[in-house]
Design an enzyme around this catalytic site. Structure first.
Site, PDB file in Angstrom:
ATOM      1  N   HIS A  97       0.696  -1.131   0.023  1.00 14.00           N
ATOM      2  CA  HIS A  97       0.017   0.045  -0.108  1.00 14.00           C
ATOM      3  C   HIS A  97       1.014   1.369  -0.005  1.00 14.00           C
ATOM      4  O   HIS A  97       0.400   2.474  -0.109  1.00 14.00           O
ATOM      5  CB  HIS A  97      -0.810   0.129   1.261  1.00 14.00           C
ATOM      6  CG  HIS A  97      -1.921  -1.219   1.256  1.00 14.00           C
ATOM      7  ND1 HIS A  97      -1.586  -2.374   2.110  1.00 14.00           N
ATOM      8  CD2 HIS A  97      -2.889  -1.540   0.748  1.00 14.00           C
ATOM      9  CE1 HIS A  97      -2.287  -3.319   1.950  1.00 14.00           C
ATOM     10  NE2 HIS A  97      -3.144  -2.960   0.971  1.00 14.00           N
ATOM     11  N   CYS A 119       3.343  -1.349  -4.355  1.00 20.97           N
ATOM     12  CA  CYS A 119       2.891  -1.640  -5.625  1.00 20.97           C
ATOM     13  C   CYS A 119       3.177  -0.538  -6.557  1.00 20.97           C
ATOM     14  O   CYS A 119       3.234   0.589  -6.203  1.00 20.97           O
ATOM     15  CB  CYS A 119       1.198  -1.847  -5.857  1.00 20.97           C
ATOM     16  SG  CYS A 119       0.938  -1.939  -7.546  1.00 20.97           S
ATOM     17  N   GLU A 149      -2.893   3.156   2.242  1.00 15.85           N
ATOM     18  CA  GLU A 149      -2.555   3.931   0.831  1.00 15.85           C
ATOM     19  C   GLU A 149      -2.672   5.312   0.985  1.00 15.85           C
ATOM     20  O   GLU A 149      -1.898   6.179   0.504  1.00 15.85           O
ATOM     21  CB  GLU A 149      -3.253   3.292  -0.268  1.00 15.85           C
ATOM     22  CG  GLU A 149      -2.764   3.574  -1.622  1.00 15.85           C
ATOM     23  CD  GLU A 149      -3.669   3.298  -2.902  1.00 15.85           C
ATOM     24  OE1 GLU A 149      -4.111   1.912  -2.746  1.00 15.85           O
ATOM     25  OE2 GLU A 149      -3.919   4.067  -3.546  1.00 15.85           O
TER      26      GLU A 149
HETATM   27  S1  SF4 Z   1      -2.373  -3.857  -8.653  1.00 12.61           S
HETATM   28 FE1  SF4 Z   1      -4.149  -2.325  -7.874  1.00 12.61          FE
HETATM   29  S2  SF4 Z   1      -5.055  -3.557  -6.464  1.00 12.61           S
HETATM   30 FE2  SF4 Z   1      -3.075  -4.608  -6.861  1.00 12.61          FE
HETATM   31  S3  SF4 Z   1      -1.697  -3.848  -5.339  1.00 12.61           S
HETATM   32 FE3  SF4 Z   1      -1.388  -2.817  -7.142  1.00 12.61          FE
HETATM   33  S4  SF4 Z   1      -2.729  -0.687  -7.052  1.00 12.61           S
HETATM   34 FE4  SF4 Z   1      -3.405  -2.351  -5.160  1.00 12.61          FE
END
Ligand code: SF4
Length: 350
Positions: A97, A119, A149
């Protein structure tokens, strides 16, 4: 939270309690489950445990799923809320996050060896916040206050950013220059609700700028699109996912909004209540982006026990995105000659 397995009734017993005309069936959403960002973060912890040995500290839940967290704990991961719970000099992984610069600094102050499993699609939003703050914009960050996040993105430019939880917050927004305002968003919101909020914001600030590219990520959008297709035909939609998983909770809301007669979120199959099946012919099933596929399969097995053994997969998109592992792990794996994952991860849903 421990759960008590419920008794499963035979299909004959279910027939007596849940009279439905016609066949019982399951519509299984695809895509569902693991996204590329979650996959990468979970592998990062697994690889760190293999490469450095336990304990490996992880700030917050690496991804919002109870099963994943418990499985990693059994392997030696220790989940903490803040960096000051980590012994000086230890290894700490930041969750998918993302974190604010203040958290990065506090880890540095404790000489922690950090691995950033944020991510890349969250990092993209952080960079947008930094860039628009540098250009002296007021940033309206649409997202849920208190979510990790949102805290991380907000922390990139707190002096330029206001959090807008939803339509109810639009009238409270105050900006310095109405012609220099941009909205950004949390990656896991309901697409429809976020756009409703944007439309209301734009009524107040007609020159409101859009983010350079969609902040709501591909995985969130795809999972919502799949359940939108299934919901109108479903008497019941089951969403596998944890209560603190934003995208899982949104899937329940979207299912109800698009016509499902009922929808429930469960962490595990044994949380399903047999009373939910009364009068139900069609069950929709999906899972949030932090949910491993084995939990969905357990739900399908339980549904088969209840007479819903006819499963049709409803495919609305193909996903083949894989993110490279965090650079700190890549360097270590390379030095160890470990190329078992290449430098990427599993495919989503694996
Ligand atoms: S792809 Fe989307 S849901 Fe998955 S971790 Fe990344 S931002 Fe979050």
């Amino acid at each position: 939270m421990p759960t008590v397995p419920r008794r499963r009734r035979s299909p004959q017993e279910v027939s007596a309690a849940a009279p439905v005309s016609g066949a019982r069936r399951v519509l299984l959403a695809a895509p569902r489950g693991y996204c590329a960002g979650v996959d990468r973060a979970v592998i990062a912890v697994e690889k760190a445990l293999e490469a450095y040995g336990p304990p490996i500290y992880v700030r917050k839940q690496i991804v919002h799923n109870l099963h994943v967290v418990h499985t990693l704990e059994e392997k030696g991961a220790i989940f903490v809320d803040e960096t000051d719970e980590v012994p000086e000099g230890a290894r700490l992984i930041f969750s998918a996050h993302g974190v604010s610069p203040a958290v990065v600094q506090s880890a540095k102050d404790r000489n922690l060896q950090t691995i950033d499993a944020t991510c890349p699609l969250v990092t993209k939003v952080h960079k947008e916040a930094v860039r628009f703050a540098r250009d002296d914009f007021d940033i309206l960050l649409i997202g849920h206050e208190g979510h990790e996040e949102v805290e991380g993105t907000y922390g990139e430019a707190p002096e330029h950013t206001q959090i807008v939880n939803g339509p109810e917050d639009v009238d409270k927004v105050v900006v310095r220059d109405p012609d220099k305002v941009i909205w950004l968003s949390q990656t896991t919101l309901s697409v429809d609700e976020a756009m409703h909020t944007v439309n209301l914001l734009r009524k107040r600030f007609p020159t409101l700028q859009d983010p350079p590219s969609d902040d709501i990520c591909y995985a969130t959008s795809n999972r919502q699109a799949a359940i939108k297709k299934i919901a109108p035909e479903a008497d019941l939609v089951l969403v596998v996912g944890s209560a603190n998983s934003s995208n899982s909770v949104r899937l329940v809301e979207v299912a109800l909004e698009y016509g499902a007669k009922a929808s429930y979120r469960v962490d595990f199959a044994n949380e399903i209540d047999e009373s939910w099946f009364e009068g139900v012919a069609t069950v929709g099933v999906t899972s949030g982006a932090s949910v491993p596929e084995n939990l969905v399969q357990e739900v399908l097995h339980l549904l088969a026990d209840y007479g819903y053994g006819d499963v049709e997969e409803v495919v609305t998109a193909q996903e083949d995105i894989i993110f490279s592992l965090p650079k700190e792990i890549r360097a270590t794996l390379k030095a160890m000659g470990d190329t078992s994952r290449g430098l990427g991860g599993r495919r989503a849903g694996a």
